[in-house]
Design an enzyme around this catalytic site. Structure first.
Site, PDB file in Angstrom:
ATOM      1  CE1 TYR A  33       1.075  -0.409   4.396  1.00 17.66           C
ATOM      2  CE2 TYR A  33      -0.001   1.738   4.452  1.00 17.66           C
ATOM      3  CZ  TYR A  33       0.819   0.798   5.038  1.00 17.66           C
ATOM      4  OH  TYR A  33       1.388   1.062   6.249  1.00 17.66           O
ATOM      5  CE  LYS A 147       3.112   2.931   3.134  1.00 15.56           C
ATOM      6  NZ  LYS A 147       3.245   3.124   4.572  1.00 15.56           N
ATOM      7  CD  GLU A 179       9.948   1.550  10.594  1.00 15.54           C
ATOM      8  OE1 GLU A 179       9.852   2.512   9.821  1.00 15.54           O
ATOM      9  OE2 GLU A 179       9.945   0.368  10.223  1.00 15.54           O
ATOM     10  CG  LEU A 203       8.311   2.198   4.805  1.00 16.46           C
ATOM     11  CD1 LEU A 203       8.087   0.955   3.954  1.00 16.46           C
ATOM     12  CD2 LEU A 203       6.994   2.908   5.036  1.00 16.46           C
TER      13      LEU A 203
HETATM   14  N1  PLP Z   1       7.674   3.619   8.970  1.00 21.91           N
HETATM   15  C1  PLP Z   1       6.545   2.888   8.966  1.00 21.91           C
HETATM   16  C2  PLP Z   1       6.537   1.574   9.679  1.00 21.91           C
HETATM   17  C3  PLP Z   1       5.387   3.364   8.336  1.00 21.91           C
HETATM   18  O1  PLP Z   1       4.259   2.626   8.342  1.00 21.91           O
HETATM   19  C4  PLP Z   1       5.425   4.636   7.709  1.00 21.91           C
HETATM   20  C5  PLP Z   1       4.235   5.181   7.029  1.00 21.91           C
HETATM   21  O2  PLP Z   1       3.201   4.582   6.992  1.00 21.91           O
HETATM   22  C6  PLP Z   1       6.618   5.367   7.740  1.00 21.91           C
HETATM   23  C7  PLP Z   1       7.722   4.818   8.364  1.00 21.91           C
HETATM   24  C8  PLP Z   1       6.717   6.714   7.104  1.00 21.91           C
HETATM   25  O3  PLP Z   1       6.709   6.597   5.692  1.00 21.91           O
HETATM   26  P1  PLP Z   1       6.245   7.793   4.781  1.00 21.91           P
HETATM   27  O4  PLP Z   1       7.049   8.988   5.180  1.00 21.91           O
HETATM   28  O5  PLP Z   1       6.586   7.328   3.407  1.00 21.91           O
HETATM   29  O6  PLP Z   1       4.785   7.985   5.017  1.00 21.91           O
END
Ligand code: PLP
Length: 283
Positions: A33, A147, A179, A203
């Protein structure tokens, strides 16, 4: 008010938007997603999200359902049909419906779903007060750089945070913060901005990449390295980044207040820089 939801080529009122019970997203979490924020009716960092979607699909050997231009058209249609000025577009691609089998179907027909959520992002109340987080062990699978919709553990960690009267959980593995449940984690110590380097443990946040770029352009010192919860608790400032929270101050970790317990000045500056840049570059 009912939204228009996209399902495999059709736009449907949300109550009529359905996928098969045999969908591998439902049976195996075999899907990926993206969440793209919408500001002033435009898509923020669309190309970053589209590129990461393609990367996630490739990592799972899943065919891309369409190209970047078609994806953009679908996102824009979701925004237009739902009259969305601020909020997000959620996109999910799964390997589609097939007889239940651990082995993937040879010629999958991906399911594609898009829906919108309206939400104040710039004036989010949490940005004024900052988040309170707890730390929890990181018990997720090992390919967090993909993701996937496999979000049960982050969801459990979020519930643990809520039960503790907090907003979110920062996950910890081998003594270091990986994270947040749905965001990348950052600290500011001694004037240096620190966030974990890229790998399979986190991620690769699209917001993270933009903030690193903006911080660099502003001449701020950056360190991409893992940090410990202990280090975070004595940091001057901390924040989290994600598409729908932008740069979100963190003011407390495991009950320890950072500084005076209010959003720090550098965090507020980075949030303002990020919002300005997204407003300027949204498409
Ligand atoms: N880390 C995780 C586990 C996430 O689920 C997300 C966003 O959903 C992020 C980091 C941040 O990613 P982004 O800046 O691309 O939204």
């Amino acid at each position: 008010m009912s939204r228009w939801v996209h399902v495999n080529g059709d736009w449907l009122p949300e109550a009529a938007a359905k996928v098969s019970v045999f969908d591998r997203g439902f049976l195996f979490a075999d899907g990926v997603y993206e969440v793209t924020s919408v500001l002033d009716g435009k898509l923020a960092d669309f190309d970053g999200h589209a590129a990461r979607l393609m990367r996630s699909l490739a990592a799972l050997e899943m065919p891309a359902p369409c190209d970047r231009d078609r994806l953009l058209a679908l996102h824009r249609e979701a925004v237009a049909r739902n009259d969305l000025t601020e909020g997000m577009v959620y996109l999910q691609v799964t390997r589609g419906a097939a007889e239940r089998d651990f082995a993937w179907p040879e010629a999958p027909e991906p399911s594609v779903v898009l829906f919108t959520q309206a939400r104040p992002l710039v004036e989010a109340p949490a940005a004024q007060r900052g988040l309170r987080v707890i730390t929890v062990p990181d018990l997720r699978w090992g390919r967090r750089d993909i993701k996937t919709v496999q979000l049960l553990y982050p969801s459990m960690a979020k519930m643990q945070a809520k039960a503790a009267g907090c907003d979110d959980a920062w996950m910890v593995e081998a003594g270091h913060v990986t994270e947040g449940t749905s965001n990348n984690a950052w600290i500011i110590a001694g004037g240096r901005i620190v966030t974990r380097g890229l790998g399979t443990e986190i991620l690769h946040g699209i917001t993270r990449a933009a903030v690193l770029r903006l911080a660099d352009e502003a001449g701020l010192a950056i360190e991409e390295r893992a940090f410990t919860p202990e280090e975070a608790k004595v940091a001057d400032e901390a924040f989290a980044t994600a598409a729908t929270i932008f740069v979100m101050p963190v003011v407390e970790i495991d009950g320890v207040r950072l500084g005076d317990g209010t959003p720090g000045p550098l965090t507020r500056r980075l949030r303002a820089l990020y919002i300005d840049e997204m407003r300027r570059s949204a498409i």
